[in-house]
Design a protein around this motif. Structure first.
Motif, PDB file in Angstrom:
ATOM      1  N   UNK A 244       3.379   4.043  -8.218  1.00 17.34           N
ATOM      2  CA  UNK A 244       2.733   5.359  -8.288  1.00 17.34           C
ATOM      3  C   UNK A 244       3.512   6.340  -9.165  1.00 17.34           C
ATOM      4  N   UNK A 245       4.433   5.808  -9.994  1.00 17.70           N
ATOM      5  CA  UNK A 245       5.222   6.566 -10.979  1.00 17.70           C
ATOM      6  C   UNK A 245       6.391   7.322 -10.353  1.00 17.70           C
ATOM      7  N   UNK A 246       6.670   7.108  -9.064  1.00 20.52           N
ATOM      8  CA  UNK A 246       7.725   7.849  -8.391  1.00 20.52           C
ATOM      9  C   UNK A 246       8.791   6.926  -7.823  1.00 20.52           C
ATOM     10  N   UNK A 247      10.000   7.479  -7.727  1.00 24.76           N
ATOM     11  CA  UNK A 247      11.100   6.849  -7.018  1.00 24.76           C
ATOM     12  C   UNK A 247      11.630   7.883  -6.030  1.00 24.76           C
TER      13      UNK A 247
ATOM     14  N   UNK B  45       0.812  -1.224   0.000  1.00 27.77           N
ATOM     15  CA  UNK B  45       0.000   0.000   0.000  1.00 27.77           C
ATOM     16  C   UNK B  45       0.842   1.270   0.000  1.00 27.77           C
ATOM     17  N   UNK B  46       2.171   1.139  -0.124  1.00 21.70           N
ATOM     18  CA  UNK B  46       3.031   2.304  -0.248  1.00 21.70           C
ATOM     19  C   UNK B  46       3.809   2.675   0.993  1.00 21.70           C
TER      20      UNK B  46
ATOM     21  N   UNK C 111       1.011   3.798  -3.990  1.00 27.16           N
ATOM     22  CA  UNK C 111       0.811   2.447  -4.506  1.00 27.16           C
ATOM     23  C   UNK C 111       1.980   1.564  -4.081  1.00 27.16           C
ATOM     24  N   UNK C 112       1.964   0.331  -4.519  1.00 30.03           N
ATOM     25  CA  UNK C 112       2.905  -0.690  -4.068  1.00 30.03           C
ATOM     26  C   UNK C 112       4.363  -0.297  -4.264  1.00 30.03           C
ATOM     27  N   UNK C 113       5.159  -0.555  -3.222  1.00 32.21           N
ATOM     28  CA  UNK C 113       6.615  -0.377  -3.316  1.00 32.21           C
ATOM     29  C   UNK C 113       7.185  -1.621  -3.988  1.00 32.21           C
TER      30      UNK C 113
ATOM     31  N   UNK D 162      12.038  11.440  -7.578  1.00 31.96           N
ATOM     32  CA  UNK D 162      12.250  11.377  -9.022  1.00 31.96           C
ATOM     33  C   UNK D 162      10.933  10.950  -9.665  1.00 31.96           C
ATOM     34  N   UNK D 163      10.344  11.851 -10.428  1.00 31.65           N
ATOM     35  CA  UNK D 163       8.997  11.654 -10.961  1.00 31.65           C
ATOM     36  C   UNK D 163       9.032  11.206 -12.413  1.00 31.65           C
ATOM     37  N   UNK D 164       8.175  10.238 -12.738  1.00 27.63           N
ATOM     38  CA  UNK D 164       8.026   9.758 -14.111  1.00 27.63           C
ATOM     39  C   UNK D 164       6.541   9.720 -14.447  1.00 27.63           C
ATOM     40  N   UNK D 165       6.233   9.259 -15.655  1.00 26.80           N
ATOM     41  CA  UNK D 165       4.839   9.145 -16.072  1.00 26.80           C
ATOM     42  C   UNK D 165       4.399   7.693 -16.228  1.00 26.80           C
ATOM     43  N   UNK D 166       5.259   6.748 -15.785  1.00 26.81           N
ATOM     44  CA  UNK D 166       4.957   5.328 -15.858  1.00 26.81           C
ATOM     45  C   UNK D 166       5.340   4.650 -14.547  1.00 26.81           C
TER      46      UNK D 166
END
Length: 327
Positions: free
Chosen positions: A211-214, A167-168, A191-193, A228-232
């Motif tokens: 959730x598209x982030x690292x 659940x993140x 969302x899931x790690x 670090x943000x992405x779109x996928x």
């Protein structure tokens, strides 16, 4: 930058790990047989035969003596890394989702999935004891109303373990405390790690999430430092051992990519560690990238995908000459 293609698995890759020297690369997949390769030329050295289900996680100790693997066949096995013989077989009631050796290599940590009948556990074994001895630590995660663990790493030396959840949440468990509650608990993701990896000095770690982030965290108190943000979706993230760079791998599921998008975005992506800015992409997989890892010398990296291939990339000189400059 033409990669070396490692083709030895019949199904999608789940994890890859370098040994400390970086001359060997270990891989696991859903096809039951972990492999070991020479990283310099991609030659397969051998396989570890003994599992009866998908192998979700692997690790190699500091001296490349013991190899560990966790599987959907409800076992965590300790192998002789050089001969491929099973030294210890720990049986569980659920699939083993994540695992890792401690700093000394004397302790083995693994986590199990949860089902309707069985809970999710963190289990720590002392490899110097017999297989029948009780675990050194056993934490019932589900029993404390926490969500299932999806990834884990050792924290400082052999005193703490850090877990990522479906659940993140990210939690730090301190074994020096008498209480079995986590020492720190945060929810940096929605969302899931998917993955947790430490830097070479074990001072910080990076997470990857659907959730598209690292995100980058301090190892001692899991304080968030960078994003670090992405779109996928991001399935894996690694920190360069020689430069202020991070590497992300992921992409939407192949079915979703085919239905909703012309491009699956199956690329490895480089970000600057300090400025959080993306500066390069490498596209060569035919499906989502499930795991990425830097070579210990920082001059190459490997990526493993849903397509069943492992690719070893030796970085060009232009990568080492590149630098982000601000006025």
């Amino acid at each position: 930058m033409k990669p070396i293609l490692l083709q030895g698995h019949e199904r999608s890759i789940t994890q890859i790990k370098y040994n400390r020297e970086g001359d060997l690369l270990f891989s696991s997949a859903k096809d039951k047989k972990p492999n070991v390769w020479f990283s310099i030329n991609g030659e397969r050295l051998g396989t570890y035969n003994g599992h009866n289900g998908a192998v979700w996680c692997i690790d190699i100790d500091w001296e490349t003596i013991n190899f560990m693997s966790g599987s959907a066949d409800n076992t965590c096995k300790i192998w002789d890394a050089r001969t491929g013989q099973v030294k210890t077989n720990y049986e569980t009631k659920n699939p083993v989702r994540s695992c890792g050796f401690s700093y000394s290599g004397n302790l083995a940590m693994y986590t199990t999935d949860s089902t309707l009948k069985e809970n999710c556990y963190i289990i720590v074994r002392d490899l110097r004891l017999s297989e029948q001895d009780s675990p050194v630590h056993l934490i019932d995660v589900t029993g404390m109303k926490f969500p299932k663990i999806t990834s884990s790493i050792w924290g400082s030396l052999e005193d703490t373990v850090i877990t990522g959840h479906e659940t993140g949440e990210i939690m730090l468990w301190d074994f020096r405390k008498t209480s079995s509650e986590p020492n720190y608990k945060i929810r940096p993701h929605t969302k899931q790690v998917m993955d947790l990896q430490k830097d070479k000095d074990s001072t910080c770690f990076i997470s990857a999430s659907k959730d598209f982030n690292s995100k980058l965290f301090d190892l001692e108190n899991i304080k968030e430092l960078k994003c670090f943000k992405t779109e996928k979706p991001v399935n894996s993230a690694a920190i360069s051992p020689i430069r202020d760079h991070v590497l992300l791998g992921g992409g939407q599921e192949a079915v979703d990519a085919a239905l909703y998008s012309k491009s699956g975005k199956f690329e490895a992506r480089f970000f600057h560690l300090i400025f959080e800015q993306e500066f390069a992409k490498v596209r060569d997989h035919f499906g989502p990238i499930n795991y990425v890892a830097f070579h210990p010398d920082g001059k190459s990296y490997s990526s493993a995908g849903e397509d069943g291939f492992v690719r070893v990339h030796y970085l060009d000189q232009s990568y080492f000459d590149f630098d982000i400059k601000y006025n």
